[in-house]
Design a protein around this motif. Structure first.
Motif, short mmCIF file in Angstrom:
data_model
loop_
_atom_site.label_atom_id
_atom_site.label_comp_id
_atom_site.label_asym_id
_atom_site.label_seq_id
_atom_site.Cartn_x
_atom_site.Cartn_y
_atom_site.Cartn_z
N TYR A 1 80.49 6.16 22.98
CA TYR A 1 81.40 5.19 23.33
C TYR A 1 81.56 4.16 22.62
N MET A 2 80.17 3.58 22.25
CA MET A 2 80.03 3.05 21.13
C MET A 2 80.68 3.67 19.27
N LEU A 3 80.48 4.38 19.37
CA LEU A 3 81.14 5.41 17.78
C LEU A 3 82.50 5.21 18.05
N SER A 4 83.21 5.03 19.00
CA SER A 4 84.57 5.07 19.36
C SER A 4 85.66 4.07 19.37
N LEU A 5 84.84 3.21 19.40
CA LEU A 5 85.68 1.71 18.75
C LEU A 5 86.04 1.61 17.91
N GLU A 6 87.78 1.37 17.89
CA GLU A 6 88.44 0.97 16.71
C GLU A 6 88.06 -0.17 16.90
N HIS A 7 88.72 -0.66 15.55
CA HIS A 7 88.66 -2.52 14.85
C HIS A 7 89.97 -2.81 14.50
N ASN A 8 90.29 -4.42 14.72
CA ASN A 8 92.29 -4.04 14.10
C ASN A 8 91.89 -5.02 12.90
N ARG A 9 90.94 -5.48 12.75
CA ARG A 9 90.53 -5.55 11.18
C ARG A 9 90.26 -5.29 10.24
N SER A 10 91.42 -5.84 8.98
CA SER A 10 91.88 -4.63 7.77
C SER A 10 91.18 -5.06 7.03
N GLN A 11 89.89 -6.37 6.91
CA GLN A 11 89.61 -6.46 6.18
C GLN A 11 87.77 -5.98 6.33
N MET A 12 87.27 -4.69 7.54
CA MET A 12 86.73 -4.42 7.83
C MET A 12 86.03 -3.44 7.35
N VAL A 13 84.95 -3.58 6.93
CA VAL A 13 84.31 -3.04 5.99
C VAL A 13 83.64 -1.40 5.45
N ASP A 14 83.50 -0.69 7.20
CA ASP A 14 83.14 0.11 7.69
C ASP A 14 82.78 0.53 8.50
N ARG A 15 84.02 0.96 9.74
CA ARG A 15 84.07 0.70 11.22
C ARG A 15 82.89 1.44 11.41
N VAL A 16 82.79 3.26 11.25
CA VAL A 16 82.04 3.85 11.74
C VAL A 16 80.16 3.55 11.99
N LEU A 17 80.45 2.97 10.67
CA LEU A 17 78.87 2.32 10.50
C LEU A 17 78.28 1.11 11.03
N CYS A 18 79.65 -0.02 11.64
CA CYS A 18 79.46 -0.78 12.10
C CYS A 18 79.28 -0.19 13.18
N ASN A 19 79.56 0.09 13.70
CA ASN A 19 79.36 0.92 15.47
C ASN A 19 78.25 1.47 15.60
N GLU B 1 90.68 -12.98 19.00
CA GLU B 1 91.03 -11.59 18.36
C GLU B 1 89.42 -11.31 17.79
N GLU B 2 89.53 -12.89 17.35
CA GLU B 2 87.57 -12.89 17.18
C GLU B 2 86.84 -12.29 17.22
N TRP B 3 86.72 -12.26 18.90
CA TRP B 3 86.05 -12.06 20.29
C TRP B 3 85.25 -10.78 20.20
N GLU B 4 87.05 -9.73 19.46
CA GLU B 4 86.79 -8.65 20.45
C GLU B 4 86.17 -7.70 18.96
N GLU B 5 86.35 -8.34 17.55
CA GLU B 5 85.46 -7.42 16.43
C GLU B 5 83.75 -7.67 16.37
N PHE B 6 82.78 -8.87 17.11
CA PHE B 6 81.52 -8.90 16.65
C PHE B 6 80.55 -8.24 17.44
N PHE B 7 79.54 -8.36 17.25
CA PHE B 7 78.57 -7.06 17.73
C PHE B 7 77.21 -8.92 18.09
N GLU B 8 77.42 -9.65 17.44
CA GLU B 8 76.46 -10.28 17.66
C GLU B 8 77.13 -12.42 17.22
N ILE B 9 78.00 -12.64 18.43
CA ILE B 9 78.60 -14.21 18.40
C ILE B 9 76.86 -15.28 18.51
#
Length: 767
Positions: free
Chosen positions: A340-358, A460-468
């Protein structure tokens, strides 16, 4: 006859042919041939690995430059061979010697950064075409096809690579996939596929409508961007002999040849790049290498393939996931969560690395709190070149991230084993991988502590982060129902203006594991709390306006820590008894001591429901803080003590015992059970007393006393009970408060105080 040398032209031609044959003989055997093959195989393997993430731009460019140097070297060797055929160059031995020296220099190219992900032995086996390949599932064939397709698409943009050979049983699928892609059709003027069993150029001419007119074909192709696929069963075609008159550097021109035979015909430098489909099993091989053998058939093998596929050929992510899943082995729910975690998409264009992030979000969600904090310290404070292990652990201790050196050593070992840190300097130092640091800093942590914020982050910021982190702010209101698909940790403590949590606030936080609302002014928790199925830590310390826990807290089946010290909770809901995985329970009951609770028959005389504590068999830490004048506690404490004695794992206990004799009951019951007071951290307050509005003890004295691991506070004593003396034998601190008859500490038995480090006396007028 040559008038000057007395030789006819046929003799000269014969000599040149002999020279050429000598060179061919040298090229086909011996050291020269082996070195050329070794160099080109290394070039092919490096090119393949470069097509996989992650490779930072600086290192990737270094390797690409090396590949260019090898391709230039190949061109030079081909020209030398051509010169030999015309008798216009040096002797065979001189050229061979120079070439071998150049090859040996090129072979010294360092792969240290690549070897950080792909072990040297794996690279060596790939270069020797000896990597053990297993194809347990058709999905793996699909993965290899997809990865090879991606590599070809990358090489289409590489002007140095014009002739590509694809070797493997699914090569025809690769060509079919590439040929039909819209971007290929748009990129090239001509895209055709030709069989090599008969004349290649003649077949191309016929397909393009030139009959067999090769001259017109050559002139035509020279003006076009073309992609020509050749179907060459046994790999005997020298791609440098095909269409010598076609090439024009102003156009994009490529030949891709598929070879489906059992082996590649052993000829050197007949293409710019050889892609072996078996090599594109690299991701699967790395997963198996880091996880271990997955027995076939098994549903977990399909899960493993699914994880590798969702890593999208990201080598670092594959290694990290394999090592993380190895720790849980075959826990199906964890594998589901990983997918599930690996499948998550990200909206931010500046995302460094979606797969590594997940991937990192999944791994950090399974780290212990101390390991998590230690890794964050490395992310933000460790130098790029790394840190001495001993110095690093001492730094962690200094910042109270861990308590003991041994604990630090274990965390370092775990982080290295998890591939989050890497060893250097023969194991004496560690450093954090820059790819990991970059993702953690820029993509996973939203850090806005202590900024005086009066508004919560945008939805939209709540959507992107692992830890807030929103600690120490002035946020009065939270969003109604933020979408937080990967949020694992939420810190909202010390927001003194936060008075309410919206009813649907937790509705879309499926991965949340840590929630800290300590020292806020919330009065209740919403029903959506029950949606936090993975929550492990719920911290409500110092929420002085919080008077009840909702029944939904019983739905938090994965909860391990529940802390509501310093609250005004009236009673504990019976649903807390469902939290059978809880290891730490810290409670404060400071509700009004009036008759409101009498309306509820079940709770009419109990703060804690009967048999609730004894049902929490995993408890290791139990803290119960009550008002000393609460009659409900005084009437039930005996039952609570009996339940506490049934907790086999308990190692920390804080409790108020209004009757000193209960110490004896606790001691005797503990002696006959697995609870061992002598090895326990305990904080006992014994003796009946009234709660004071103002303490007469200096704050620093009270703080020092509270830091002790085993303390006894004896209140309003009149004699020297045996129970007190016995507990004193284990205590490291004594607080003697308002003892009416003691004239000396000797009366408690000086021999019982051998472990005492701290002693506080208050209003003991006779001493």
């Amino acid at each position: 006859m040559d008038p000057e040398k007395g030789l006819d032209s046929s003799s000269i031609t014969g000599k040149r042919r002999k020279t050429t044959l000598d060179l061919e003989k040298c090229c086909s055997r011996g050291r020269y041939n082996n070195k050329v093959m070794e160099l080109n195989r290394k070039k092919d393997v490096v090119s393949l690995i470069l097509s996989y993430p992650p490779m930072n731009s600086m290192n990737k460019e270094r390797h690409k430059n090396w590949v260019r140097d090898v391709l230039k070297f190949n061109d030079k060797v081909r020209r030398e061979k051509e010169m030999f055929s015309k008798g216009k160059t040096k002797s065979v031995s001189e050229v061979t010697s120079e070439i071998i020296k150049t090859i040996e220099l090129l072979l010294k190219h360092s792969l240290d950064d690549i070897e950080a992900y792909v072990p040297p032995m794996t690279i060596e086996m790939m270069c020797d075409q000896a990597m053990p390949i297993t194809w347990p599932d058709e999905k793996l064939h699909n993965l290899a096809v997809n990865f090879a397709t991606r590599q070809i698409l990358e090489e289409v943009e590489n002007p140095e690579v014009q002739r590509i050979r694809v070797f493997g049983r699914d090569g025809i699928r690769v060509i079919s996939t590439v040929k039909d892609l819209p971007q290929i059709q748009q990129r090239f003027d001509i895209v055709i596929q030709v069989d090599t069993s008969t004349g290649i150029e003649e077949n191309i001419a016929i397909q393009l409508g030139f009959s067999r007119n090769i001259r017109d074909l050559n002139e035509f192709l020279k003006t076009k961007s073309f992609l020509i696929f050749l179907d060459d069963g046994f790999g005997r075609t020298n791609l440098y002999e095909v269409g010598k008159e076609w090439w024009n550097s102003n156009n994009i021109q490529k030949i891709v040849c598929i070879t489906r035979g059992q082996r590649i015909y052993p000829r050197n430098m007949t293409e710019d790049l050889l892609i072996r489909l078996d090599d594109h099993m690299l991701s699967w091989q790395l997963f198996c290498l880091n996880f271990g053998k997955i027995v076939h058939p098994s549903c977990f093998q399909h899960k493993a393939i699914d994880v590798v596929e969702k890593c999208c050929d990201h080598l670092l992510a594959v290694v990290l996931m394999a090592r993380a899943l190895k720790r849980v082995q075959f826990d199906f729910s964890v594998w589901e969560r990983a997918s599930y975690m690996l499948s998550l998409e990200h909206n931010r264009s500046q995302m460094v690395d979606r797969v590594l992030c997940n991937t990192l979000a999944f791994i950090l969600g399974r780290c212990s709190d101390s390991a998590h904090e230690c890794l964050k310290h490395c992310v933000f404070y460790m130098e790029r070149e790394g840190r001495d292990k001993v110095d690093l652990i001492q730094e962690w201790i200094k910042h109270a991230l861990i308590g003991k050196f041994d604990e630090g050593q274990k965390i370092v070992g775990d982080l290295v084993s998890a591939f989050l840190l890497e060893s250097s300097e023969n194991g004496s130092s560690v450093r954090i991988r820059e790819e990991i640091r970059e993702v953690l800093v820029n993509s996973l942590f939203l850090l806005r502590d202590g900024r005086g914020l009066t508004k919560a982050p945008r939805d939209e910021e709540w959507e992107e982060f692992f830890e807030i982190h929103l600690i120490n702010n002035k946020i009065p209101k939270l969003p109604n129902s933020p979408n937080c698909p990967q949020l694992c940790t939420l810190f909202l403590q010390n927001n003194c203006f936060l008075r309410a949590i919206p009813p649907l606030f937790f509705q879309h936080m499926p991965m949340l594991q840590t929630l800290d609302l300590s020292h806020t002014k919330i009065r209740s928790l919403p029903h959506s709390l029950s949606r936090l199925a993975l929550l492990q830590r719920l911290l409500l310390r110092g929420c002085k306006l919080l008077m009840e826990l909702p029944p939904e807290v019983g739905e938090l089946h994965n909860l391990k820590v529940l802390d509501f010290e310093g609250t005004e909770i009236i009673r504990l809901p019976v649903e807390v008894g469902k939290l059978t995985n809880i290891t730490s329970l810290k409670m404060s009951f400071y509700g009004d001591n009036d008759d409101r609770w009498k309306d509820d028959q079940y709770y009419s005389s109990r703060i804690i429901p009967q048999n609730l504590v004894s049902n929490l068999l995993q408890l290791e830490e139990l803290i119960i803080d009550v008002s000393p004048d609460d009659k409900r506690w005084n009437s039930n404490v005996k039952d609570i003590v009996e339940e506490v004695c049934q907790l086999d794992r308990l190692n920390t206990l804080q409790i108020y015992l209004p009757d000193v004799l209960l110490l004896n009951k606790l001691w005797k019951n503990a002696s006959s059970s697995a609870t061992n007071i002598s090895g326990m951290h305990f904080r006992f307050t014994a003796g009946s007393h009234m709660k004071r509005i103002i303490s007469r003890i200096l704050l620093d004295v009270a703080s020092k006393f509270g830091e002790q691991e085993r303390y006894l506070k004896y209140v309003n004593g009149k004699c020297f009970p045996f129970e007190i003396k016995k507990i004193l034998g284990e205590a490291t601190a004594l607080f003697l408060d308002r003892h009416s008859t003691a004239t000396s500490l000797f009366e408690f038995g000086i021999g019982t105080m051998k472990s005492l480090k701290c002693c506080v006396l208050s209003e003991c007028d006779e001493i």
